[in-house]
Design an enzyme around this catalytic site. Structure first.
Site, PDB file in Angstrom:
ATOM      1  N   ASP A   9      -5.499   6.769   5.244  1.00  0.00           N
ATOM      2  CA  ASP A   9      -5.609   5.326   5.067  1.00  0.00           C
ATOM      3  C   ASP A   9      -6.801   5.090   4.122  1.00  0.00           C
ATOM      4  O   ASP A   9      -7.656   5.970   3.977  1.00  0.00           O
ATOM      5  CB  ASP A   9      -5.855   4.706   6.445  1.00  0.00           C
ATOM      6  N   ASP A  11      -8.796   1.533   3.388  1.00  0.00           N
ATOM      7  CA  ASP A  11      -9.834   0.628   3.898  1.00  0.00           C
ATOM      8  C   ASP A  11     -10.293   1.073   5.283  1.00  0.00           C
ATOM      9  O   ASP A  11      -9.491   1.123   6.214  1.00  0.00           O
ATOM     10  CB  ASP A  11      -9.274  -0.800   4.036  1.00  0.00           C
TER      11      ASP A  11
HETATM   12  P1  B16 Z   1      -4.779  -6.323   0.049  1.00  0.00           P
HETATM   13  P2  B16 Z   1      -5.341  -0.090   4.581  1.00  0.00           P
HETATM   14  C1  B16 Z   1      -5.179  -2.765   4.389  1.00  0.00           C
HETATM   15  O1  B16 Z   1      -5.524  -1.535   3.847  1.00  0.00           O
HETATM   16  C2  B16 Z   1      -6.376  -3.431   5.052  1.00  0.00           C
HETATM   17  O2  B16 Z   1      -6.813  -2.693   6.170  1.00  0.00           O
HETATM   18  C3  B16 Z   1      -5.994  -4.816   5.501  1.00  0.00           C
HETATM   19  O3  B16 Z   1      -7.115  -5.455   6.100  1.00  0.00           O
HETATM   20  C4  B16 Z   1      -5.493  -5.613   4.282  1.00  0.00           C
HETATM   21  O4  B16 Z   1      -5.077  -6.911   4.677  1.00  0.00           O
HETATM   22  C5  B16 Z   1      -4.335  -4.856   3.629  1.00  0.00           C
HETATM   23  O5  B16 Z   1      -4.753  -3.555   3.281  1.00  0.00           O
HETATM   24  C6  B16 Z   1      -3.827  -5.552   2.393  1.00  0.00           C
HETATM   25  O6  B16 Z   1      -4.850  -5.519   1.429  1.00  0.00           O
HETATM   26  O7  B16 Z   1      -5.028  -7.763   0.369  1.00  0.00           O
HETATM   27  O8  B16 Z   1      -5.865  -5.673  -0.768  1.00  0.00           O
HETATM   28  O9  B16 Z   1      -3.403  -6.082  -0.534  1.00  0.00           O
HETATM   29  O10 B16 Z   1      -6.219  -0.135   5.795  1.00  0.00           O
HETATM   30  O11 B16 Z   1      -3.860   0.059   4.863  1.00  0.00           O
HETATM   31  O12 B16 Z   1      -5.839   0.862   3.517  1.00  0.00           O
HETATM   32 MG    MG Z   2      -7.613   0.898   7.359  1.00  0.00          MG
END
Ligand code: B16
Ligand code: MG
Length: 212
Positions: A9, A11
């Site tokens: 993953d 974030d």
């Molecule tokens: P974006 P991951 C996710 O990333 C985040 O944890 C989540 O908080 C966020 O809303 C989602 O990506 C979408 O992100 O707005 O940048 O498209 O944890 O799957 O790496």
């Molecule tokens: Mg994450």
């Protein structure tokens, strides 16, 4: 147990962008007069932008039209991207670079599986754009975590069977996505508390004891 493939993953696992997501959503919530705190924020981890907005709007006093929701999501992404401007190579989480190097040295294939549509920008800013054998992200999927789509796509790009992949996740929704993909999951941070995770990591370096 040795794994041939590890899917990370983004974030909250590789980069501390989870804090920027919180700050950007908090600004939106404050502007709209909606109650929002870190406990609610934990429910947004791994969840797509629009699904995150729906969770935030549970506390709203008015009903938002689809057009208003899209404007809010766009505004949040603007605030988030402004914060991403601060990211440098210093912002990978502790132990990430040596863990990736240790896996590579042992011929483990590594990939990213992220719901984020900002994945490539983030990886580039922290200097990890060429660190992976495959990247699957929010621009390529229809269903975000806990749907397994992004992890299945990462496995497909690696040419790997799901059962030979280990997922590393910080989010309950992401652990569920890994399990739904038929993969084993190592949980870190918030996800270390989730019982479906086969392994729990105190720190990312612990992965070298599991996957190699
Ligand atoms: P974006 P991951 C996710 O990333 C985040 O944890 C989540 O908080 C966020 O809303 C989602 O990506 C979408 O992100 O707005 O940048 O498209 O944890 O799957 O790496
Ligand atoms: Mg994450």
């Amino acid at each position: 147990m040795r794994y041939e493939n590890v899917i990370f993953d983004l974030d909250g696992v590789l980069v501390s962008t989870d804090e920027y997501h919180y700050q950007a959503w908090k600004k939106i919530a404050d502007e709209e007069g909606i109650y929002f705190d870190r406990a609610i924020n934990n429910r947004l981890r791994g969840v797509s932008r629009m699904a995150s907005l729906e969770i935030i709007l549970e506390r709203a006093e008015k009903n938002y039209t689809q057009a208003e929701k899209e404007e809010l999501a766009q505004r949040k992404n603007r605030y988030y991207q402004e914060l991403l401007g601060n990211l440098t190579t210093e912002d990978t989480l502790k132990g990430v670079r040596e863990t990736l190097a240790g896996l590579r040295k042992n011929a483990v294939h590594i990939a990213v599986g992220s719901s984020s549509k900002n994945t490539m920008r983030i990886l580039t800013q922290v200097g990890l754009e060429n660190a992976f054998d495959a990247i699957a992200d929010g621009t390529e999927i229809t269903h975000s975590k806990p749907n397994p789509e992004v992890f299945l796509l990462a496995a497909q790009k690696l040419g790997a069977k799901p059962e030979n992949c280990l997922v590393v996740e910080d989010a309950p929704a992401g652990v569920q996505a890994g399990v739904n993909a038929g993969m084993q999951v190592a949980g870190i941070g918030e996800a270390a508390k989730v019982s479906q995770a086969a392994f729990t990591l105190q720190e990312i370096r612990d992965l070298l004891n599991i996957a190699v």
